[in-house]
Design a protein around this motif. Sequence first.
Motif, PDB file in Angstrom:
ATOM      1  N   ASP A  58       2.890   8.054  -3.762  1.00  0.00           N
ATOM      2  CA  ASP A  58       1.540   8.225  -4.295  1.00  0.00           C
ATOM      3  C   ASP A  58       1.481   7.912  -5.785  1.00  0.00           C
TER       4      ASP A  58
ATOM      5  N   GLU B 152       1.388   3.963  -7.511  1.00  0.00           N
ATOM      6  CA  GLU B 152       0.276   3.058  -7.235  1.00  0.00           C
ATOM      7  C   GLU B 152       0.316   1.863  -8.189  1.00  0.00           C
TER       8      GLU B 152
ATOM      9  N   ASP C 274       0.839  -1.195   0.000  1.00  0.00           N
ATOM     10  CA  ASP C 274       0.000   0.000   0.000  1.00  0.00           C
ATOM     11  C   ASP C 274       0.875   1.245   0.000  1.00  0.00           C
ATOM     12  N   ARG C 275       0.253   2.387   0.180  1.00  0.00           N
ATOM     13  CA  ARG C 275       0.998   3.639   0.077  1.00  0.00           C
ATOM     14  C   ARG C 275       2.091   3.740   1.143  1.00  0.00           C
TER      15      ARG C 275
END
Length: 730
Positions: free
Chosen positions: A667, A670, A639-640
Amino acid sequence: MMNPSNLLIFKSLSGHSPDKTKRKNDDVALNPADLTAKSWKVGDAVILTAVAHATGSLVADDSVPSGSISFGPLLQASCGVQEGEVVELKLAEVTSAKRIVFTIAGRVQPTGNNRRNGNHSILKPLSRISEIANQLGINNGDKTEFSHLIKSLAINRVFVVGSLLDYEGTRLRVIETDSEGVVLITQDTKVDIIDRMERRASYQDVGGLSNELARIREMVELPLKNPELFEQLGVDAPRGLLLYGPPGCGKTLIARTVAQQTDAFFLLVNAPEIIQKHYGESEEMLRNVFEEAQEHETAILFIDEIDTIAPNRETVLGEVEKRVVGQLLALMDGVSSRGKIVVMAATNLPNNVDPALRRPGRFDREIAITPPNKAGRLEILKIHSRFMPLAANADLERIAAITHGFFGADLAALCREAGMICVRDRSITEADASLFVRMEHFQEALANFHLSSMREMATDVPETHWEDIGGLTEQKRLLKQSIEWPLIYGDRFHQAGAHIPSGILLTGDSGTGKTLLGQAVGTTTEVNFIVARGPELLSKWVGESERGIREVFRRARQSAPSIIFFDEIDTIVPTRGQSTGDGQISDRMVGQFLLEFDAISNGEAGVVVLAATNRPDLIDPALLRPGRFDLVLDLPAPDRESRLSILQVHCQQVPLGTDVDLPTLADASEGLNGAHLAAMCQQAKMHAIADSVEAQPNTQAKVQFQVKGVHFEKALSNIMKKIYPVHQAT
């Protein structure tokens, strides 16, 4: 508990006092004000710690400056300190010694190098006690008289393991005491002097095998020393003993030690020497050996590597070997009528020995020599390091705790290698300084050491630590709990009746970090790590693939606790019933794998199977049940926050430009996994290097450059094009 206020740091001023010639070798002189301030008394025993430990008795001396100590060259050599260096001093608890053992450290010879105090000296070794005894005027090198002389000199003095004693220029080192810590020699203390080159093997030289040694002694010593006991019972004494275990576990050492301690005639037979090229010569040599043993009142006949002269007759092809086996069987049957003869044999391949020998009446008892536990390893380390001058930081208990699967020969080689590193690190400018083997020498030796039982499977695992892996916090926590906790908190696992998981399976898409986690386990855990490569286990010959799997698990059990890492395990154990045209090799490999897995499933074997795959659907379902792979960890796409952590790991040592914003890159990335992010960082660094070379092609100049945001943007664009080519085209 000792009061911390009794601990002081002093500067050594060896020989400071003008009255130093009136002092004893173990006197430690302090200013009376220091004695009063610490509530210490004259005559108290103290431990001095610099490079090594030493011990002495306190005396008061007004000429010693406050905050300093003064002692003689013998204590200086014992603790490895030079004038002006720092020494740690604290009070010691003293117990009276019942037994103390010295060894010869050498003869003192003055050097021409007047270092600091001008009184420095070095040791010139003499290899025999008899040589030193002759120089001291002791007739015939009488060790008993020598021991009495040493005792008279050392009586009412305190010693610790490693302390030096000087007798007319001969230096002796304490290598063993009956109590831990500081001991006092009294009239009742037994003083022994051991010559490292002439010592006789004793049961104390066999470490880590107390249970096996007790069984062997009752098997061998009783028939030789007390045959009347068997006559009273009306039973025949046992005549044969087979020792088996991996190379280096101590089989031959045990046989030689038992022979020397029983004072029996010891006849060693190297089995390969029995085989001769002419007809009947091999059998004749074997008969001669047994006849020679019969000529002595008590004899131990030891056949080393017996599998070479007594192989299984069902599988061996040579006629000579079959005849030798038959002759050996006949001779073993006649041992009971040949007097007090005990036949001992050793092999590391017990299954290759003919079954006819492995029955009661021939080899009555078989004893397996297994790897020693932590206490056994510590015992072995103490045996092989007792003649070494160990530094104060040489923690043998710590070494014993991390040398899992080491046999006696491995630990002896480790001590020898640590000594070699100590010699190598000795500075030329300090060639006359005392040598001490430190903890860092053992650590360096251990880092480059390969277990003898695993050398055929030795694999260099890339050094990877948990901090080198971004994200995957929960997966790393579960791996630590499953693998590291049973080693660190073993007593709690035992109390709860829990055991280490037999198998851990890492699943997830390619690039999510499965192999990286496996490498981190191999780097950070203090157990033996075996990497099993699937393609190397496959063979076109019938039975060889299964044999490869058996060998991997056998070596793992032999060197337990250990971890076997199977990367891409789906290639080794695919779902059964789908193989075509390959003779069902994969089906047989799965069956063998399941059998070996079940053999370690109770956790007592100390073996963990760690596997990784990105296609768990291809693995045979029988492996995925609890009891085999107890723990299945699925590694998700990052995930981020995980992507940011991964970028921070790969940019730790990178000269980043001020315009680089890692949170923004996290960001923008992704859909990328860990492998993609690592590749992006590598490409950005290469773009920065290319711009630097283009701007300043001079190879001699030292160029400062930075990895800027534009470099990361270009790298990110390239990675995205490869992953989403259609999307980029539109």
